[in-house]
Design an enzyme around this catalytic site. Sequence first.
Site, short mmCIF file in Angstrom:
data_model
loop_
_atom_site.label_atom_id
_atom_site.label_comp_id
_atom_site.label_asym_id
_atom_site.label_seq_id
_atom_site.Cartn_x
_atom_site.Cartn_y
_atom_site.Cartn_z
CB CYS A 139 -0.99 -0.04 1.11
SG CYS A 139 -1.82 1.38 1.39
CB CYS A 146 -4.51 14.14 2.05
SG CYS A 146 -5.69 13.86 0.98
CB CYS A 150 -12.10 12.29 4.28
SG CYS A 150 -11.87 12.32 2.53
CB CYS A 377 -8.08 1.60 5.88
SG CYS A 377 -8.06 0.23 4.71
N1 SAH Z 1 -7.07 9.17 -0.94
C1 SAH Z 1 -7.38 8.07 -1.34
C2 SAH Z 1 -6.64 6.74 -1.18
C3 SAH Z 1 -6.26 6.79 0.30
S1 SAH Z 1 -7.34 6.22 1.60
C4 SAH Z 1 -8.90 7.79 -1.14
O1 SAH Z 1 -9.59 8.37 -0.32
O2 SAH Z 1 -9.53 6.87 -1.61
C5 SAH Z 1 -7.56 4.38 1.47
C6 SAH Z 1 -8.94 4.27 2.09
O3 SAH Z 1 -9.17 4.06 3.60
C7 SAH Z 1 -10.00 5.19 1.43
O4 SAH Z 1 -11.20 4.35 0.93
C8 SAH Z 1 -10.41 5.74 2.66
O5 SAH Z 1 -11.52 6.31 2.64
C9 SAH Z 1 -10.23 4.75 3.91
N2 SAH Z 1 -10.15 5.49 5.23
C10 SAH Z 1 -9.73 6.49 5.52
N3 SAH Z 1 -9.83 6.72 7.02
C11 SAH Z 1 -10.17 5.43 7.39
C12 SAH Z 1 -10.34 5.00 8.56
N4 SAH Z 1 -10.37 5.80 9.82
N5 SAH Z 1 -10.94 3.66 8.94
C13 SAH Z 1 -11.20 2.86 7.70
N6 SAH Z 1 -10.93 3.27 6.42
C14 SAH Z 1 -10.56 4.82 6.28
FE1 SF4 Z 2 -7.20 12.17 1.77
FE2 SF4 Z 2 -9.56 11.57 2.19
FE3 SF4 Z 2 -8.18 9.78 1.01
FE4 SF4 Z 2 -7.81 10.38 3.52
S1 SF4 Z 2 -9.53 9.56 2.79
S2 SF4 Z 2 -6.34 10.28 2.12
S3 SF4 Z 2 -8.30 12.64 3.53
S4 SF4 Z 2 -8.70 11.79 0.02
#
Ligand code: SAH
Ligand code: SF4
Length: 393
Positions: A139, A146, A150, A377
């Site tokens: 990964c 970022c 989110c 994640c």
């Molecule tokens: N920025 C990209 C890729 C990185 S995040 C994206 O957002 O898709 C990889 C995955 O982990 C994303 O689906 C994200 O929403 C999820 N993720 C982020 N924070 C998390 C958390 N605290 N618990 C579980 N999944 C999470």
């Molecule tokens: Fe960035 Fe949102 Fe992906 Fe986290 S989940 S890495 S804040 S785009």
Amino acid sequence: MTGTLTAAEAARIEAKSALFAPPPAVLPDGRRDLVGLSREALAEALLVVCADEREAKLRAKQVWHWIYHQGERDFARMSTIAKPMQARLADHFVIGRPETRIEQTSEDGTRKWLFRFRDGQEAETVYIPDREEDRGSVCISSQVGCTLTCRFCHTGTQKLVRNLGAAEIVGQFMAARDAYGEWPSPKGEAPRLLSNIVLMGMGEPLYNYDNVALAMKIVMDGEGVALSRRRITLSTSGVVPMMDRCGAELGVNLAVSLHAVRDELRDALVPLNRKYPLAMLMEACRRYPGASNARRITFEYVMLKGVNDSEADARELVRLVRGIPAKVNLIPFNPWPGSTFETSSGNAIRRFAEIVMDAGYASPVRAPRGRDILAACGQLKTASERARKAAAA
Ligand code: SAH
Ligand code: SF4
């Protein structure tokens, strides 16, 4: 609005990424790092040690093989290259890697590295071994921090510092391979422990498209790492205009971070939704090239207790993805220091999964991996940033 990339939007995204550009891949002594250059750029760089373009092209082919197939870092061991040329190469170039600052292995076998790059910036990379087979996914991070915030994501609380360069993106995979002794590259499709790449680490890969694309083209090149595009998955929070380019130019598997099925809630959880709302996002998924039942789009859905985990949400999700070859990954929320959400109950997750599955979509629940080392994640955030915050608190 169709969501395809207009010239103005492309220029805006480009200007923004230029602001966060990685530093040039040159050492203080002037030697240049050869990792992360395209084949053409490699041949061009080698011109300084070659008689003409023809020779540079030939050398580039040899050096490419040593760097990306053999994993060799020392010019003196490149046995197909004559000694005087080896010395000239070493005078001008290096074959770099990010520096391993911390390496931690979870009780479940997941391994996390904190890598430091030349300018001192850091990012995390995670290896997630498959539970059943001798393979697994690396990964990879695409940015330090970022810009998207989110609400449930730890990385999102770390302000973007900069984009990672192609060398730094490929370098994470190469350094992980070093750690597992996985060179030379396997021929063809033969799997290894580090068999897949997921662009799901820190950062939004489609906000750093050029560097990510170059890095993926390098790892997909048949004479080097030779990873098939089917073994690469790029995850995006929904940068709609770049999804088309990614599909057309790279053809890698696509994962979309959905997390909510109504605009109001998604606006709050994934603020990028205000720009590219659900209808636009779903359209982009519908036209993603290469999506088929054999190559489904993965929708990621983090399960947040009482927020997005009701049966009505599950039914709406099914309605939303209708007609898209899809699979839904349910990710129990992984907490991090200071997070306010709670993980959905086992029952709520099971019920949600059942509704999605009954509608004909695979809906695996992603078991959290590496939680004990904050490698799951959404838990990634560089330790230096954590330490800085702790000191300030
Ligand atoms: N920025 C990209 C890729 C990185 S995040 C994206 O957002 O898709 C990889 C995955 O982990 C994303 O689906 C994200 O929403 C999820 N993720 C982020 N924070 C998390 C958390 N605290 N618990 C579980 N999944 C999470
Ligand atoms: Fe960035 Fe949102 Fe992906 Fe986290 S989940 S890495 S804040 S785009």
